[in-house]
Design an enzyme around this catalytic site. Structure first.
Site, PDB file in Angstrom:
ATOM      1  N   GLY A  92       0.813  -1.214   0.000  1.00 43.56           N
ATOM      2  CA  GLY A  92       0.000   0.000   0.000  1.00 43.56           C
ATOM      3  C   GLY A  92       0.842   1.257   0.000  1.00 43.56           C
ATOM      4  N   GLY A  94       2.543   3.817   1.531  1.00 37.80           N
ATOM      5  CA  GLY A  94       3.048   4.151   2.866  1.00 37.80           C
ATOM      6  C   GLY A  94       3.353   5.630   3.027  1.00 37.80           C
ATOM      7  N   ARG A  95       3.591   6.291   1.892  1.00 39.63           N
ATOM      8  CA  ARG A  95       3.948   7.718   1.960  1.00 39.63           C
ATOM      9  C   ARG A  95       3.335   8.478   0.797  1.00 39.63           C
ATOM     10  NH1 ARG A  95      10.069   8.463  -0.254  1.00 39.63           N
ATOM     11  NH2 ARG A  95      10.107   6.758  -1.726  1.00 39.63           N
ATOM     12  N   ASP A 125       9.019   6.621   7.455  1.00 37.96           N
ATOM     13  CA  ASP A 125       8.599   7.906   8.034  1.00 37.96           C
ATOM     14  C   ASP A 125       7.535   8.601   7.184  1.00 37.96           C
ATOM     15  OD1 ASP A 125      10.034   8.781   5.854  1.00 37.96           O
ATOM     16  OD2 ASP A 125      11.630   9.739   7.005  1.00 37.96           O
ATOM     17  N   GLY A 126       7.196   7.999   6.034  1.00 40.70           N
ATOM     18  CA  GLY A 126       6.142   8.568   5.201  1.00 40.70           C
ATOM     19  C   GLY A 126       6.579   9.765   4.378  1.00 40.70           C
ATOM     20  N   ARG A 176       2.346  13.695  -8.835  1.00 37.44           N
ATOM     21  CA  ARG A 176       2.542  12.790  -9.978  1.00 37.44           C
ATOM     22  C   ARG A 176       1.234  12.593 -10.714  1.00 37.44           C
ATOM     23  NH1 ARG A 176       5.500   7.233  -8.587  1.00 37.44           N
ATOM     24  NH2 ARG A 176       3.567   6.526  -7.637  1.00 37.44           N
ATOM     25  N   ASP A 252       4.458  -4.588  -7.411  1.00 35.69           N
ATOM     26  CA  ASP A 252       3.732  -3.358  -7.053  1.00 35.69           C
ATOM     27  C   ASP A 252       4.216  -2.170  -7.880  1.00 35.69           C
ATOM     28  OD1 ASP A 252       6.045  -3.992  -5.334  1.00 35.69           O
ATOM     29  OD2 ASP A 252       5.736  -1.994  -4.533  1.00 35.69           O
ATOM     30  N   ASN A 253       5.275  -2.368  -8.660  1.00 39.24           N
ATOM     31  CA  ASN A 253       5.764  -1.288  -9.511  1.00 39.24           C
ATOM     32  C   ASN A 253       5.558  -1.598 -10.990  1.00 39.24           C
ATOM     33  OD1 ASN A 253       6.581   0.190  -7.283  1.00 39.24           O
ATOM     34  ND2 ASN A 253       8.668  -0.594  -7.324  1.00 39.24           N
TER      35      ASN A 253
HETATM   36  P1  AMP Z   1       8.800   1.403  -3.671  1.00 37.28           P
HETATM   37  O1  AMP Z   1       9.815   0.310  -3.787  1.00 37.28           O
HETATM   38  O2  AMP Z   1       9.383   2.785  -3.663  1.00 37.28           O
HETATM   39  O3  AMP Z   1       7.743   1.265  -4.704  1.00 37.28           O
HETATM   40  O4  AMP Z   1       8.100   1.279  -2.244  1.00 37.28           O
HETATM   41  C1  AMP Z   1       7.648   0.051  -1.738  1.00 37.28           C
HETATM   42  C2  AMP Z   1       6.744   0.251  -0.542  1.00 37.28           C
HETATM   43  O5  AMP Z   1       7.412   0.945   0.513  1.00 37.28           O
HETATM   44  C3  AMP Z   1       5.488   1.032  -0.824  1.00 37.28           C
HETATM   45  O6  AMP Z   1       4.460   0.434  -0.076  1.00 37.28           O
HETATM   46  C4  AMP Z   1       5.831   2.420  -0.307  1.00 37.28           C
HETATM   47  O7  AMP Z   1       4.676   3.149   0.043  1.00 37.28           O
HETATM   48  C5  AMP Z   1       6.693   2.103   0.908  1.00 37.28           C
HETATM   49  N1  AMP Z   1       7.634   3.170   1.290  1.00 37.28           N
HETATM   50  C6  AMP Z   1       8.766   3.537   0.647  1.00 37.28           C
HETATM   51  N2  AMP Z   1       9.388   4.544   1.303  1.00 37.28           N
HETATM   52  C7  AMP Z   1       8.632   4.837   2.375  1.00 37.28           C
HETATM   53  C8  AMP Z   1       8.724   5.791   3.460  1.00 37.28           C
HETATM   54  N3  AMP Z   1       9.736   6.658   3.564  1.00 37.28           N
HETATM   55  N4  AMP Z   1       7.740   5.784   4.377  1.00 37.28           N
HETATM   56  C9  AMP Z   1       6.711   4.930   4.316  1.00 37.28           C
HETATM   57  N5  AMP Z   1       6.563   4.019   3.341  1.00 37.28           N
HETATM   58  C10 AMP Z   1       7.506   3.966   2.379  1.00 37.28           C
HETATM   59 MG    MG Z   2       6.177   1.548  -5.632  1.00 36.58          MG
END
Ligand code: AMP
Ligand code: MG
Length: 483
Positions: A92, A94-95, A125-126, A176, A252-253
């Site tokens: 989900g 997260g940020r 940290d979101g 975005r 998820d990407n």
């Molecule tokens: P990503 O690999 O960037 O697509 O992120 C994978 C997951 O990690 C997703 O669920 C993001 O929302 C979460 N995420 C990445 N960085 C942060 C952050 N600094 N704080 C909270 N959630 C994060």
């Molecule tokens: Mg992602």
């Protein structure tokens, strides 16, 4: 404090309304001192948004999610995903937040990244920081200018908050734009709930937004799957042809729309080498340049699994139909790669004897590792009779001369080559230079880089350094996820 107010921006909440199980109502964290760092005025125009208003104090509060237009319902999206092959049932946003959809260009999501912790934040940290958000901005805009389907960047706003990374860094939010944020992981999450009605609604929602013709097919879920397989095969071929390494092709990407998403650890090849990875955590090379088509096929198999209950009541039959549909991936990818590579070599249409010439060039690239972008662009000059620049980039000069004579006898089209092979890509050393300066408060190098990558096929006076490979002193390049 987050406020709601009348606003010139009208947002719909189709995702949140149709798929409430995948949408968690949430608000952005308050940005103490929001300052606009980058605004994509042409994109704002395409979206029917008033760029002057977006620059105003109220517009900037809107861009960080602190001024929510009347009637908008920001949500964090819920999805699952395979990360480096391991299944995470609940990732989900997260940020990030989906602010809503804009009714322009056939419908676009407006999404904020770095807007504060959500219930999906786990240990994070979101937040996000200036460098990586400007990085996504410049690389996604470069991809768009290269003609590669991608999410777009509308704006980056510094929040005025310090964010702790290895050091304390200036925080930022990226606004975005995407044709949607539906991903393979959205379907994995819906399938894992066991709620076939939810999976069915998600499928209809995706079809309506991206592949409306699939609604008329005898088996819409299978038709959706075939369409995603085709879109992703075409996308990854485009990445390969321009030397783009995504770096974190977790499910998820991987989008349903076929747009490139999530510019975390991505980077472009300098020297051609299929084993290239940039990401600090990709020790095994799972997401290396050369592995991208194979790993994408793996990700698409996960989408197929998620769709099984909709494809056929009989599971064996469903598996057989999905497997057959996935079988198209290799054919479609190979065809797109071959056509694209021939265009890079100025060999449009069918020409007798082209195939072995193309094959042998790949052998040469593998052995000599020339700078990928410079080499193909230099070949356009070679097509016009000046082979020296290309020759200078290879080690085996005699082998190159022999290959060159065979290729030139096919009468390559140098105009086609200059429309196909960019002069300018967002070179890693220049991206780093621009981001370091921006983090320290100087946005000029970022602005110049953005200008350079926005017209990638033109050799413009004054932009010579944007066409040069990294100096030796830049060394090996490492990128990071989730920054
Ligand atoms: P990503 O690999 O960037 O697509 O992120 C994978 C997951 O990690 C997703 O669920 C993001 O929302 C979460 N995420 C990445 N960085 C942060 C952050 N600094 N704080 C909270 N959630 C994060
Ligand atoms: Mg992602």
């Amino acid at each position: 404090m987050t406020t709601t107010a009348p606003s010139p921006v009208a947002l719909t909440s189709r995702f949140a309304t149709e798929l409430p199980e995948l949408a968690l109502a949430w608000q952005a964290e308050e940005a103490p001192d929001p300052q606009l760092l980058a605004l994509n005025r042409p994109l704002a125009g395409e979206l029917g948004l008033d760029a002057d208003w977006l620059q105003s104090a109220e517009g900037v509060r809107f861009l960080v999610g602190n001024a929510v237009p009347d009637g908008a319902h920001p949500v964090a999206q819920c999805y699952a995903g395979h990360q480096f092959g391991g299944y995470a049932p609940r990732l989900g946003d997260g940020r990030a937040l989906l602010l809503g959809e804009i009714d322009a260009l056939g419908g676009r999501d407006l999404h904020l990244k770095g807007s504060g912790r959500t219930p999906f934040a786990r240990g994070g940290d979101g937040l996000a920081v200036v460098g990586p958000m400007l990085r996504e901005y410049v690389v996604s805009e470069a991809m768009h200018a290269l003609g590669i389907p991608t999410t777009r960047s509308l704006a980056v706003v510094a929040t005025g908050r310090r964010v702790q990374r290895e050091t304390a860094l200036p925080g930022a939010v990226l606004a975005r734009i995407a044709s949607s944020h539906l991903r393979v992981g959205s379907f994995q999450y819906a399938a894992a709930t066991g709620d076939v009605d939810l999976l069915d609604r998600l499928t209809r929602h995706a079809i309506a937004r991206h592949y409306p013709e699939a609604a008329q097919a005898p088996n819409p879920a299978l038709a959706l799957y075939e369409a995603v397989v085709a879109a992703q095969a075409s996308l990854v071929a485009k990445w390969m042809l321009v030397g783009f390494v995504h770096g974190v092709m977790n499910t998820d990407n991987v989008t349903i729309s076929g747009e490139t998403i999530d510019y975390g650890p991505c980077a472009f090849l300098d020297a051609f080498d299929p084993a290239t990875t940039f990401s600090s955590i990709d020790q095994g090379g799972r997401y290396s340049y050369g592995n991208q088509p194979v790993v994408l096929e793996w990700d698409l198999a996960r989408l197929g699994e998620a769709l099984l209950p909709l494809v056929h009541d009989d599971q064996e039959e469903a598996v057989s139909q999905v497997t057959e549909a996935l079988g198209a991936f290799r054919r479609e990818y190979s065809a797109a790669w071959s056509v694209g590579l021939r265009a890079k070599l100025g060999l449009a249409g069918s020409r007798d004897g082209a195939e072995p010439v193309v094959e042998d060039l790949l052998g040469l690239l593998q052995r000599d590792h020339p700078d990928f972008t410079s080499f193909f662009r230099a070949l356009a000059d070679a097509a016009d009779g000046d082979a020296a620049p290309a020759r200078d980039l290879v080690l085996d000069r005699d082998g190159f001369d022999r290959w060159l004579a065979r290729w030139q006898s096919l009468e390559p089209d140098s105009g086609l080559m200059r429309r196909t092979n960019p002069v300018v890509i967002p070179r890693n050393h220049l991206v780093e230079e621009a981001l370091s300066a921006a983090t320290a408060g100087d946005l000029d190098p970022f602005g110049r880089l953005l200008d350079a990558v926005s017209r990638p096929f033109e050799a413009r006076p004054g932009f010579g350094r944007y066409a040069e490979p990294a100096p030796e002193s830049f060394g090996a390049y490492t990128t990071y996820c989730g920054t």
